[in-house]
Design an enzyme around this catalytic site. Structure first.
Site, short mmCIF file in Angstrom:
data_model
loop_
_atom_site.label_atom_id
_atom_site.label_comp_id
_atom_site.label_asym_id
_atom_site.label_seq_id
_atom_site.Cartn_x
_atom_site.Cartn_y
_atom_site.Cartn_z
N HIS A 10 54.48 22.75 -14.35
CA HIS A 10 55.60 22.14 -14.86
C HIS A 10 55.62 22.39 -16.61
O HIS A 10 54.71 23.05 -17.10
CB HIS A 10 55.31 20.69 -14.84
CG HIS A 10 55.73 20.22 -13.39
ND1 HIS A 10 54.95 20.23 -12.36
CD2 HIS A 10 56.78 19.46 -13.26
CE1 HIS A 10 55.56 19.80 -11.31
NE2 HIS A 10 56.57 19.34 -11.72
N LYS A 27 54.98 17.40 -19.91
CA LYS A 27 54.51 16.37 -18.84
C LYS A 27 53.50 15.75 -19.21
O LYS A 27 52.44 16.51 -19.69
CB LYS A 27 54.56 17.33 -17.47
CG LYS A 27 54.42 16.39 -16.31
CD LYS A 27 54.59 16.96 -15.17
CE LYS A 27 54.45 16.42 -13.67
NZ LYS A 27 55.12 14.94 -13.83
N ARG A 83 62.87 1.87 -24.35
CA ARG A 83 61.44 1.04 -24.81
C ARG A 83 61.89 0.45 -26.30
O ARG A 83 62.52 0.97 -26.99
CB ARG A 83 60.15 2.01 -24.98
CG ARG A 83 60.31 2.99 -26.23
CD ARG A 83 59.09 3.41 -26.39
NE ARG A 83 59.60 4.75 -27.08
CZ ARG A 83 59.49 4.90 -28.42
NH1 ARG A 83 59.72 3.87 -29.12
NH2 ARG A 83 60.00 5.96 -28.91
N GLY A 118 65.34 9.38 -21.83
CA GLY A 118 64.59 10.66 -21.49
C GLY A 118 65.46 11.80 -20.61
O GLY A 118 66.53 11.47 -20.42
#
Ligand SMILES: NC(=O)c1ccc[n+]([C@@H]2O[C@H](COP(=O)([O-])OP(=O)(O)OC[C@H]3O[C@@H](n4cnc5c(N)ncnc54)[C@H](O)[C@@H]3O)[C@@H](O)[C@H]2O)c1
Ligand SMILES: O=C(O)C1=N[C@H](C(=O)O)CCC1
Length: 267
Positions: free
Chosen positions: A155, A159, A35, A11
């Site tokens: 942001h 997000k 994941r 990420g």
């Protein structure tokens, strides 16, 4: 030497955290989690993070990666972080959680799970924002009820949670200093004939767009004057460096739930 593993390794934050671990003395990068089913599982994570081959492949083996580390740094999402916290507790390994968007119930569960292992859970790992939390308490307590409080955050478009964890914490700090309950006074939405602003409410406004890393402003608006306390992130690196600082700190703490105020000695 402290062995640190990273969850959410591919990420935006995971990649910066891996760079920070590699650049920090006294720590060793021991594992990378993603994941199950992530297309980069099995690939060298150093190449993904842009710091050259590290000889550490992205893994989806949660318990195996935890077993090989002293502390896990997790920047994923609340449900994933809670599962990771439980898994760390079972192996008596510390964890630093940067994920945001926890519900009050999820935060209570984190506090319960933290009885078995030391946990740092903080919505913002930057020194600057944590100093803002400290200053905000004093500003709010000094100004009292005469100034209206509005919090605006901005942001990037990717997000997933709103308002940001940082904005929520800012609202909580101000509400507490003013003797109010954030969950009762936060106003997330104004539209149509809203009526006059109440004295108690704390307005929470959210902007999402492009590649904004993270900006927060708390307005204290009085009659004839206002104070604006702003923080602007210009890189994700101070979040990642903060998380590594928290990891170095938390490994020698007793089980319990801590935040960056504890790590930085700001309490
Ligand atoms: N505390 C802070 O200082 C701070 C700073 C920046 C971001 N954040 C928060 O960190 C979180 C992540 O932000 P980001 O921008 O890096 O998001 P991102 O979407 O770029 O990264 C999240 C990563 O987690 C991975 N992931 C999802 N489920 C997983 C699982 N079960 N196991 C392992 N990995 C899994 C995803 O595949 C992804 O790579 C968000 O909640 C964000 O708000 C906190
Ligand atoms: O990029 C994000 O997502 C960020 N999240 C944190 C929050 O929700 O407060 C901190 C800033 C960056």
């Amino acid at each position: 030497m402290i062995n640190i593993a990273v969850c959410g390794a591919a990420g935006r934050m995971g990649q910066r955290i891996i760079n920070s671990i590699v650049e920090t003395e006294g720590v060793r990068f021991s594992g990378a989690l993603e994941r199950p089913g992530h297309p980069l599982v099995g690939q060298d994570v150093g190449l993904i993070a842009g710091c050259g081959e590290l000889g550490v492949a992205v893994s989806d083996d949660l318990n195996g990666v935890i077993a090989a580390c002293d502390v896990l740094i997790d920047f994923t999402a609340p449900k994933v972080s809670l599962k990771n916290l439980e898994a760390c507790g079972l192996q008596k390994k510390a964890i630093v959680i940067g994920s945001t968007g926890f519900t009050p119930e999820e935060r209570a569960l984190a506090a319960e799970l933290a009885k078995t292992t030391p946990v740092v859970l903080a919505p913002n790992m930057s020194v600057g924002v944590n100093v803002c939390f400290k200053i905000l308490k004093d500003i709010a307590a000094t100004l009292g009820d005469d100034f209206d409080v509005e919090i605006v955050e901005a942001h990037h478009r990717l997000k997933k949670d709103a308002p940001s964890g940082t904005a929520v914490r800012m609202g909580e700090v101000v509400a507490e200093a003013l003797g109010r309950d954030y969950n009762k006074v936060a106003n997330f939405h104004r539209e149509g004939i809203t009526g006059e602003r109440t004295r108690e409410e704390i307005g929470m406004q959210t902007i999402r767009g492009g590649d904004i890393i993270g900006e927060h402003t708390v307005y204290f608006i009085g009659m004839g004057e206002r104070i604006e306390l702003s923080h602007r992130a210009m890189t994700r690196d101070m979040f990642s460096r903060g998380s590594v600082r928290a990891a170095k700190w938390v490994v020698s703490q007793k089980p319990g739930l801590y935040d960056m105020q504890d790590v930085l000695g700001l309490r």
